[in-house]
Design an enzyme around this catalytic site. Structure first.
Site, PDB file in Angstrom:
ATOM      1  N   ASN A 210       0.847  -1.202   0.000  1.00  9.19           N
ATOM      2  CA  ASN A 210       0.000   0.000   0.000  1.00  9.19           C
ATOM      3  C   ASN A 210       0.878   1.246   0.000  1.00  9.19           C
ATOM      4  O   ASN A 210       2.097   1.163  -0.050  1.00  9.19           O
ATOM      5  CB  ASN A 210      -0.960  -0.026   1.191  1.00  9.19           C
ATOM      6  CG  ASN A 210      -0.201  -0.097   2.498  1.00  9.19           C
ATOM      7  OD1 ASN A 210       0.559   0.806   2.839  1.00  9.19           O
ATOM      8  ND2 ASN A 210      -0.366  -1.212   3.214  1.00  9.19           N
ATOM      9  N   ASP A 279      -4.359  -6.380   5.020  1.00  4.82           N
ATOM     10  CA  ASP A 279      -5.365  -7.262   5.627  1.00  4.82           C
ATOM     11  C   ASP A 279      -5.338  -8.661   5.019  1.00  4.82           C
ATOM     12  O   ASP A 279      -5.866  -9.601   5.603  1.00  4.82           O
ATOM     13  CB  ASP A 279      -6.761  -6.641   5.465  1.00  4.82           C
ATOM     14  CG  ASP A 279      -6.967  -5.516   6.475  1.00  4.82           C
ATOM     15  OD1 ASP A 279      -6.628  -5.726   7.656  1.00  4.82           O
ATOM     16  OD2 ASP A 279      -7.427  -4.432   6.081  1.00  4.82           O
ATOM     17  N   PHE A 323      -4.437   3.302  14.701  1.00  6.54           N
ATOM     18  CA  PHE A 323      -4.797   4.325  13.726  1.00  6.54           C
ATOM     19  C   PHE A 323      -5.959   3.768  12.910  1.00  6.54           C
ATOM     20  O   PHE A 323      -6.101   2.545  12.788  1.00  6.54           O
ATOM     21  CB  PHE A 323      -3.620   4.633  12.792  1.00  6.54           C
ATOM     22  CG  PHE A 323      -2.706   5.703  13.318  1.00  6.54           C
ATOM     23  CD1 PHE A 323      -1.910   5.477  14.421  1.00  6.54           C
ATOM     24  CD2 PHE A 323      -2.655   6.956  12.706  1.00  6.54           C
ATOM     25  CE1 PHE A 323      -1.068   6.462  14.911  1.00  6.54           C
ATOM     26  CE2 PHE A 323      -1.818   7.953  13.176  1.00  6.54           C
ATOM     27  CZ  PHE A 323      -1.027   7.710  14.280  1.00  6.54           C
TER      28      PHE A 323
HETATM   29  O1  PMT Z   1       2.992   6.065   6.546  1.00  9.27           O
HETATM   30  P1  PMT Z   1       2.437   7.391   6.083  1.00  9.27           P
HETATM   31  O2  PMT Z   1       2.645   7.598   4.599  1.00  9.27           O
HETATM   32  O3  PMT Z   1       2.911   8.540   6.904  1.00  9.27           O
HETATM   33  O4  PMT Z   1       0.847   7.326   6.248  1.00  9.27           O
HETATM   34  C1  PMT Z   1       0.280   7.303   7.506  1.00  9.27           C
HETATM   35  C2  PMT Z   1      -0.904   6.331   7.587  1.00  9.27           C
HETATM   36  C3  PMT Z   1      -2.029   6.821   6.699  1.00  9.27           C
HETATM   37  C4  PMT Z   1      -0.468   4.918   7.135  1.00  9.27           C
HETATM   38  C5  PMT Z   1      -1.332   6.300   9.100  1.00  9.27           C
HETATM   39  O5  PMT Z   1      -1.720   7.585   9.500  1.00  9.27           O
HETATM   40  C6  PMT Z   1      -2.474   5.323   9.327  1.00  9.27           C
HETATM   41  O6  PMT Z   1      -3.638   5.643   9.195  1.00  9.27           O
HETATM   42  N1  PMT Z   1      -2.119   4.052   9.704  1.00  9.27           N
HETATM   43  C7  PMT Z   1      -3.041   2.946   9.883  1.00  9.27           C
HETATM   44  C8  PMT Z   1      -3.364   2.323   8.556  1.00  9.27           C
HETATM   45  C9  PMT Z   1      -4.308   1.120   8.677  1.00  9.27           C
HETATM   46  O7  PMT Z   1      -3.877   0.052   8.437  1.00  9.27           O
HETATM   47  O8  PMT Z   1      -5.485   1.399   9.153  1.00  9.27           O
HETATM   48  P2  PMT Z   1      -6.685   0.291   9.325  1.00  9.27           P
HETATM   49  O9  PMT Z   1      -7.861   1.158   9.601  1.00  9.27           O
HETATM   50  O10 PMT Z   1      -6.704  -0.610   8.166  1.00  9.27           O
HETATM   51  O11 PMT Z   1      -6.261  -0.529  10.606  1.00  9.27           O
HETATM   52  C10 PMT Z   1      -6.644  -0.162  11.928  1.00  9.27           C
HETATM   53  C11 PMT Z   1      -5.523  -0.466  12.894  1.00  9.27           C
HETATM   54  O12 PMT Z   1      -5.309  -1.884  12.971  1.00  9.27           O
HETATM   55  C12 PMT Z   1      -4.199   0.157  12.525  1.00  9.27           C
HETATM   56  O13 PMT Z   1      -3.578   0.672  13.693  1.00  9.27           O
HETATM   57  C13 PMT Z   1      -3.406  -1.009  11.942  1.00  9.27           C
HETATM   58  O14 PMT Z   1      -2.002  -0.833  12.172  1.00  9.27           O
HETATM   59  C14 PMT Z   1      -3.970  -2.198  12.690  1.00  9.27           C
HETATM   60  N2  PMT Z   1      -3.957  -3.453  11.917  1.00  9.27           N
HETATM   61  C15 PMT Z   1      -4.520  -3.500  10.692  1.00  9.27           C
HETATM   62  C16 PMT Z   1      -4.519  -4.688   9.980  1.00  9.27           C
HETATM   63  C17 PMT Z   1      -3.938  -5.829  10.567  1.00  9.27           C
HETATM   64  N3  PMT Z   1      -3.917  -6.988   9.929  1.00  9.27           N
HETATM   65  N4  PMT Z   1      -3.413  -5.757  11.779  1.00  9.27           N
HETATM   66  C18 PMT Z   1      -3.415  -4.600  12.468  1.00  9.27           C
HETATM   67  O15 PMT Z   1      -2.908  -4.536  13.599  1.00  9.27           O
END
Ligand code: PMT
Length: 398
Positions: A210, A279, A323
């Site tokens: 991504n 994911d 996040f």
């Molecule tokens: O890296 P940059 O270019 O500075 O960009 C920053 C960012 C946009 C990546 C950052 O601000 C951000 O939003 N990061 C989280 C991205 C994300 O994966 O979001 P999500 O809504 O899909 O996941 C929710 C949370 O679960 C996140 O904290 C993620 O790290 C976590 N997660 C997600 C998937 C997974 N399989 N395991 C996880 O732990």
């Protein structure tokens, strides 16, 4: 530094070719609204004129202990007392030797002797001078009494040799100054910060990933270290330089990130997951390059472990901060993730907004915590957002 009184950096410049980098350092410091008082040795004035520093710092440059005009306007004890930090860059072998021996025979060494501010010394010299056991013993002595020594860089030296002895770039010295001056309100915290994307390989050449650059996670790690936290940065592939004072573990896949987090989890006090973890990963990895065929290619994906959700089930008394990267319904989607993953705080960013989310140096975020507090923040740098996140983390500790 917007709301604080400007911090005063007293910058001692001693005579070496790296003086030109001290000029750039003053420019960067003034740009960040530090006040800078430059002290030059006689040797330094052979390389750069006081007028250059005076013009950039907008203050008279101090050069002579016995010059009465300067003494009445500046005063060497006032100079020492005014320092929030005393930096010597470049520091020659001669100046380091004098400081270590307690000799105060010029203005720089006299003011340094009188200051109670933290001291940062940035040596720069020929590699053989740097490796000389006398110089090394002097540096050890200064470290023992609590002075911070910034290791010189390796590379081409002005004397024609290759090796260790280059003054680090002005940005690196500036970062050390920020680090020294920051209030240490995260001392005692052991943080796991994740950053960047994960890469899920299809074959030896291709992967699914991504747009995460890692900038948000690196800003969190950098700011936490400045505020006194011990930081392990678990990073997917990025093009960024790791912040100083941070332990970095490089990973590729979500599974590797999970393993690295679990290895550090028992010792940590909080986890902050800014990484954009994929994911899904391809069900099959082809050991050979997938060849181009005539028709379409189907790739079957299966879910990766949700790392934060797994941590949320265990919790073990740690603070968990996630996040949420969203493209709509920001608050509702983020709150759902906060509850489902049993988090203490979530930082929601709408990645479709200009200045927010992936890759840039800024972000626009809403902080939501387990107590129901919601703070919608304006556009700010990722470093400033990191500060806001840690300020909020500290409120959850109360
Ligand atoms: O890296 P940059 O270019 O500075 O960009 C920053 C960012 C946009 C990546 C950052 O601000 C951000 O939003 N990061 C989280 C991205 C994300 O994966 O979001 P999500 O809504 O899909 O996941 C929710 C949370 O679960 C996140 O904290 C993620 O790290 C976590 N997660 C997600 C998937 C997974 N399989 N395991 C996880 O732990």
């Amino acid at each position: 530094m917007a709301n604080d009184k400007p911090k005063n950096v007293v910058l001692g410049v001693s005579g070496g070719i790296a003086c030109y980098k001290a000029v750039e350092l003053v420019r960067l410091l003034v740009k960040e609204q530090y006040t800078v008082q430059v002290i030059m040795t006689r040797g330094a004035m052979q390389f750069v004129t006081p007028l250059t520093f005076q013009t950039l710092s907008a203050r008279p440059v101090a050069t002579d202990t016995f010059n009465l005009t300067q003494e009445s306007e500046i005063g060497h004890i006032n100079l020492a007392d005014s320092a929030d930090i005393f930096v010597v860059a470049p520091a020659t072998a001669n100046v380091i030797g004098k400081i270590a021996a307690g000799i105060a025979d010029d203005l720089l060494s006299t003011v340094l002797m009188a200051t109670q501010a933290p001291v940062l010394i940035a040596p720069a010299m020929n590699i053989h001078m740097y490796e000389n056991p006398i110089l090394q013993e002097n540096l050890r002595k200064l470290r023992r009494i609590g002075y911070e020594i910034l290791e010189p860089d390796e590379g081409y030296l002005a004397c024609g040799y290759e090796g260790k002895g280059r003054l680090p770039d002005p940005e690196a010295i500036l970062e050390q100054i920020r680090l020294q001056l920051k209030k240490k309100d995260l001392a005692g915290e052991k943080l796991i910060v994740t950053a960047g994307p994960s890469r899920e390989p299809l074959d030896p050449i291709r992967y699914i990933s991504n747009r995460s650059s890692g900038k948000m996670g690196y800003a969190l790690a950098r700011v936490a270290a400045r505020r006194g936290a011990e930081v392990v940065l678990i990073s997917g592939p990025t093009a960024l330089t790791p912040p100083p004072g941070v332990k970095v573990t490089a990973v590729n896949t979500a599974a590797e990130m999970r393993r690295a987090i679990l290895d550090e989890y028992a010792a940590c006090t909080a986890v902050i997951m800014a990484a954009a973890v994929a994911d899904y990963h391809p069900v099959e990895f082809s050991a050979d390059k997938i060849k181009r065929g005539k028709g379409s290619l189907d790739v079957r994906l299966e879910p990766n472990p949700d790392i934060l959700k797994e941590l949320g089930r265990r919790k073990d008394g740690k603070l968990l901060i996630g996040f949420a990267a969203e493209t709509g319904n920001l608050d509702a989607n983020a709150e759902k993730k906060l509850r489902e993953k049993n988090l203490d705080m979530i930082v929601a960013n709408d990645v479709t907004k200009q200045g927010s989310g992936f890759d840039g140096d800024t972000n626009i975020a809403t902080i939501i915590d387990r107590r129901g507090a919601t703070h919608s923040l304006p556009l700010m740098s990722k470093d400033e957002l990191a500060d806001q996140i840690f300020d909020h983390l500290l409120t959850l500790r109360r």
